[in-house]
Write an enzyme that holds these catalytic residues in place. Structure first.
Site, PDB file in Angstrom:
ATOM      1  N   HIS A  75      -3.190   6.746   2.716  1.00 51.16           N
ATOM      2  CA  HIS A  75      -3.679   5.445   2.257  1.00 51.16           C
ATOM      3  C   HIS A  75      -5.049   5.209   2.874  1.00 51.16           C
ATOM      4  O   HIS A  75      -5.241   5.374   4.084  1.00 51.16           O
ATOM      5  CB  HIS A  75      -2.700   4.348   2.672  1.00 51.16           C
TER       6      HIS A  75
ATOM      7  N   CYS B 228       0.805  -1.225   0.000  1.00 52.47           N
ATOM      8  CA  CYS B 228       0.000   0.000   0.000  1.00 52.47           C
ATOM      9  C   CYS B 228       0.839   1.278   0.000  1.00 52.47           C
ATOM     10  O   CYS B 228       0.308   2.362  -0.238  1.00 52.47           O
ATOM     11  CB  CYS B 228      -0.951  -0.006   1.190  1.00 52.47           C
TER      12      CYS B 228
ATOM     13  N   ASN C 270     -10.409  -0.239   0.375  1.00 49.18           N
ATOM     14  CA  ASN C 270      -8.951  -0.268   0.363  1.00 49.18           C
ATOM     15  C   ASN C 270      -8.476  -0.908  -0.938  1.00 49.18           C
ATOM     16  O   ASN C 270      -8.631  -2.104  -1.146  1.00 49.18           O
ATOM     17  CB  ASN C 270      -8.446  -1.062   1.573  1.00 49.18           C
TER      18      ASN C 270
END
Length: 329
Positions: free
Chosen positions: A256, A112, A286
């Protein structure tokens, strides 16, 4: 020229949408349970579309905004944890589709944190002076490695891609990147085990990772939360300190998009206010390294982010990796 200039942004989200109510058909959960714990309402699902295809579509939008000749792209950097093949690289597939033949093309896997790593890497290549433009892409199909019988993880992840075209400039730029491999067990997914064609006793080496055979994402949510809420503000502060910039001078943070609670806690620990945070987790979930460039592209195209704004991209991910990039848009 010490910084970079972002000439164009682009993003792509698959048409198929999986809502919280849809997920209740697979696992014991509800819209209220997911929303209050994660901030997520829905996520986009690739439904078989290759990772390289999503990255290509986001890249084309960035190229259209940048209005540059594709032949002037000297390097394509692609961040992904869900490549379609062991080889060729996703970057080479995107290069082929765009017609940027001759450019360098490479993949990176920092989970990520990948977009932050990719932007920092682009800046370092541009400093060498022999590349005109770089395409940075983050493209992820996390639905391929999500266990939809595990309600602790399946509610989190979605698919999508984001991209930027960058060139060297004298604009503000600073970064702080790092990793802590001691946290490798907290967030991981094994490869599909290929069929062994040679006979004999296989070599077994202990790696400390979970031994589940299924190649799905496994997460220790408590440990990831502790790491994320600490590292997001720390990485941001350390990046700012390199150029004597105050965190208060940052106009927008694009973190993020892992969990709204992580973002809110990191915001508090940073001493900032949530109105400075670009958040789109409700609509996308996500999408690993694609979360930051998707949110960035949406904010640019909506007019929320304007030229001259100081932006902080800050992420964390499996590895454990982390990175903050502060730049002027």
């Amino acid at each position: 020229m010490q910084g970079i200039n972002i000439l164009g942004t682009g993003s792509y989200s698959p048409e198929m949408i999986l809502t919280n109510d849809d997920l209740s058909n697979y696992v014991e959960t509800s819209d209220e349970w997911i929303t209050t714990r994660t901030g997520i309402k829905k996520r986009h699902i690739a439904n078989g579309e290759p990772t390289w295809s999503m990255g290509t579509k986001a890249s084309r939008k960035a190229l259209e905004m940048a209005s540059i000749d594709i032949k002037d792209i000297g390097l394509i950097i692609v961040s992904s944890t869900t490549e379609d093949y062991y080889l060729p690289s996703t970057a080479c597939m995107i290069q082929r589709e765009l017609g940027a033949i001759g450019s360098m093309a490479l993949d990176l896997n920092c989970a990520c944190s990948g977009f932050a790593y990719g932007m920092d890497m682009a800046r370092r290549y541009l400093l060498a002076g022999d590349i005109k433009y770089i395409l940075v892409v983050a493209t992820e199909a996390l639905s391929k490695i999500t266990d939809f019988t595990d309600r602790t993880t399946c509610v989190l992840f979605g698919d999508g891609a984001g991209a930027c075209i960058v060139e060297a400039s004298d604009k503000l730029f600073t970064s702080h990147l790092g990793a802590d491999g001691n946290g490798a067990t907290f967030l991981c997914a094994r490869h599909h085990e290929p069929e062994r064609q040679l006979h004999g006793e296989p070599v077994m080496i202990e790696d400390g990772l979970p031994t589940e055979l299924k190649p799905y994402i496994i997460q220790n949510g408590k440990e990831v939360y502790k790491f994320a809420t600490k590292i997001l503000p720390n990485a941001t502060r350390l990046a700012c300190e390199k150029i004597n910039l105050s965190v208060d001078d940052i106009d927008f943070f694009i973190p993020h998009q892992a969990n709204i609670r992580i973002i809110e806690t990191a915001c508090k620990n940073l001493g900032a206010t949530m109105d400075k945070f670009i958040v789109n987790i409700e609509e996308h979930g996500n999408t690993s390294s694609a979360t930051i460039p998707i949110a960035f592209d949406e904010a640019v195209r909506s007019g929320k982010i304007q030229r001259g704004d100081k932006i902080c991209f800050v992420g964390f991910g499996a590895g454990l990796t982390y990175g903050a990039v502060v730049l002027e848009y």
